[in-house]
Design an enzyme around this catalytic site. Structure first.
Site, PDB file in Angstrom:
ATOM      1  N   HIS A 121       0.798  -1.224   0.000  1.00 18.10           N
ATOM      2  CA  HIS A 121       0.000   0.000   0.000  1.00 18.10           C
ATOM      3  C   HIS A 121       0.835   1.281   0.000  1.00 18.10           C
ATOM      4  CE1 HIS A 121      -4.448   1.096   1.068  1.00 18.10           C
ATOM      5  NE2 HIS A 121      -4.024   1.662  -0.043  1.00 18.10           N
ATOM      6  N   ASP A 144      -9.770  -0.019   4.238  1.00 21.30           N
ATOM      7  CA  ASP A 144      -8.590  -0.661   4.809  1.00 21.30           C
ATOM      8  C   ASP A 144      -8.867  -1.000   6.270  1.00 21.30           C
ATOM      9  OD1 ASP A 144      -5.924  -1.372   5.489  1.00 21.30           O
ATOM     10  OD2 ASP A 144      -5.081   0.220   4.255  1.00 21.30           O
ATOM     11  N   HIS A 146      -6.429  -0.649   8.240  1.00 22.17           N
ATOM     12  CA  HIS A 146      -5.441   0.242   8.840  1.00 22.17           C
ATOM     13  C   HIS A 146      -5.566   1.647   8.257  1.00 22.17           C
ATOM     14  CE1 HIS A 146      -3.894  -3.916   8.528  1.00 22.17           C
ATOM     15  NE2 HIS A 146      -3.533  -3.726   9.791  1.00 22.17           N
ATOM     16  N   ASP A 148      -2.999   3.807   7.821  1.00 26.61           N
ATOM     17  CA  ASP A 148      -1.828   4.125   6.997  1.00 26.61           C
ATOM     18  C   ASP A 148      -1.510   5.620   7.008  1.00 26.61           C
ATOM     19  OD1 ASP A 148      -1.829   1.442   6.450  1.00 26.61           O
ATOM     20  OD2 ASP A 148      -2.533   1.617   4.389  1.00 26.61           O
ATOM     21  N   HIS A 161       4.394   1.351   3.995  1.00 26.41           N
ATOM     22  CA  HIS A 161       3.016   1.047   3.592  1.00 26.41           C
ATOM     23  C   HIS A 161       2.018   1.463   4.667  1.00 26.41           C
ATOM     24  CE1 HIS A 161       2.287  -3.287   5.386  1.00 26.41           C
ATOM     25  NE2 HIS A 161       2.903  -2.512   6.244  1.00 26.41           N
ATOM     26  N   ASP A 252      -7.445  -1.772   0.137  1.00 26.96           N
ATOM     27  CA  ASP A 252      -6.546  -2.801   0.655  1.00 26.96           C
ATOM     28  C   ASP A 252      -7.369  -4.066   0.875  1.00 26.96           C
ATOM     29  OD1 ASP A 252      -4.943  -4.450   2.372  1.00 26.96           O
ATOM     30  OD2 ASP A 252      -3.825  -2.674   2.994  1.00 26.96           O
ATOM     31  N   ASP A 254      -7.005  -6.353   2.805  1.00 24.04           N
ATOM     32  CA  ASP A 254      -7.179  -6.730   4.210  1.00 24.04           C
ATOM     33  C   ASP A 254      -8.332  -5.991   4.881  1.00 24.04           C
ATOM     34  OD1 ASP A 254      -6.298  -4.245   5.298  1.00 24.04           O
ATOM     35  OD2 ASP A 254      -4.270  -4.958   5.643  1.00 24.04           O
ATOM     36  N   GLU A 297      -2.065  -5.305  -1.665  1.00 21.53           N
ATOM     37  CA  GLU A 297      -1.746  -6.177  -0.531  1.00 21.53           C
ATOM     38  C   GLU A 297      -2.230  -7.618  -0.680  1.00 21.53           C
ATOM     39  OE1 GLU A 297       0.356  -5.454   1.767  1.00 21.53           O
ATOM     40  OE2 GLU A 297       0.429  -3.260   1.923  1.00 21.53           O
TER      41      GLU A 297
END
Length: 355
Positions: A121, A144, A146, A148, A161, A252, A254, A297
């Protein structure tokens, strides 16, 4: 207030419909970005390959888009790239993003909707910068687990990332040290033009930044409480109520629950369901404003089995295709293209068939 909100949504939908009607049939550019130096796990550089192998091009071609597959970019891994503070490979990551920014800028400038296949990412630094060169009023939807949005000073790991957004955000200019390799990056994004969806693993420094900068974000708890339909309504009210803007979607894999997307580097339990993730993509498509997208990712080396890798890659293809208009109602054709009894006959050696 409820009536006003309903009016705003209807008005925005009308404008989006007009936008879609006026917009020429658009083409799609595919750019592979096989890059992994924004984090420490190898294998994510193989993400573009497994996404392509999951029949991405065939799926998009079946949607009648002109597809321009520009293949995979080539990145240079600099031999002498000393860490900056505790940030590994800063010059390599900076150079890779500069290369990607040029490719995305060329694709968007040519009138394509640009799809970047990651890679990790950290690549969003380059893809969003390249998009910005032609669409300076863009808004960013970041899906996401996260945020980031760490800086080199707040990041527990140092991995770039997990710092992508901090390079883009104007409000963090005075908090960012001069990271080698990133002098070409121009922070341009206002906090009011950014929305996060799906957060559930946020570092302390990131939480402070989100709150202090007034960034709109939705955690998985918010999605549980509000429902994904309301989350998307608030997202668009926040980003588009004042002005229709090109959308950059940075997705992302995830963001999904690991049960759905196991082949990824930083999975976090309790993620998006399939229906929630696809609904996000559908609603973004329905605005008519999607201009560029990242899907990042996917790491095939982290799948416990071939089936786990294929499931993750297939999910990535579903998200991309849905963002570009694939519908759960099925494929649509114009009514005048339906076959009639006078149209369909087989060859003289076959039985005549009436439809």
């Amino acid at each position: 207030m409820a009536l006003r909100g309903t009016f705003v949504r209807l008005f925005r939908k009308q404008l989006s419909n007009i936008f879609r009607q006026q917009k020429c049939a658009h083409s799609v550019a595919i750019i592979g970005a096989p890059f992994s130096k924004g984090q420490k796990r190898t294998g994510v550089e193989r993400g573009p390959g497994v996404i392509r192998d999951a029949a991405l091009i065939d799926r998009l071609s079946s949607m009648d888009y002109p597809i321009h597959d520009f293949g995979d970019l080539s990145f240079t891994h600099l031999a002498k790239d000393e860490p900056f503070m505790h940030v590994p490979f800063p010059r390599t990551v900076g150079l890779a993003n500069k290369v990607l920014a040029g490719a995305v800028s060329s694709a968007v400038g040519a009138g394509h909707t640009c799809i970047t296949l990651g890679g990790d990412h950290s690549l969003a630094i380059g893809s969003v910068q390249g998009h910005y060169q032609h669409c300076p009023d863009l808004c960013l939807i970041w899906v996401d687990a996260h945020a980031d949005i760490n800086t080199p000073l707040t990041s527990p790991s140092g991995n770039l990332h997990g710092q992508s957004v901090s390079f883009l955000l104007k409000q963090l200019q005075d908090k960012m040290p001069a990271v080698p390799g990133f002098s070409w990056v121009k922070p341009f994004l206002s906090s009011s033009d950014l929305v996060y969806i799906g957060l559930r693993d946020v570092d302390p420094g990131e939480h402070y930044i989100l709150k202090n900068c007034g960034i709109q974000y939705f955690t998985m708890r918010d999605i549980d409480k509000m429902g994904i339909q309301r989350v998307m309504e608030v997202t668009f009210d926040h980003l588009l109520s004042r002005k229709q803007k090109p959308i950059h979607l940075s997705f992302d894999i995830d963001a999904f629950d690991p049960a759905l997307a196991p082949a990824t580097g930083t999975p976090v339990n309790g993620g998006l369901t399939y229906r929630e993730g696809i609904y996000i993509a559908e609603e973004i498509h329905n605005t008519g404003l999607l201009s560029a997208m990242d899907l990042v990712e996917v790491n095939p080396t982290l799948g416990a089995s071939r089936e786990a890798v294929e499931a993750t890659a297939s999910l990535a293809v579903d998200v991309i295709a849905t963002s570009l208009g694939q519908s759960r109602e099925g494929a649509h054709i114009s009514f005048d293209k339906l076959p009639s009894p006078n149209m369909a006959y087989k060859s003289e050696n076959e039985q005549k068939v009436y439809l």
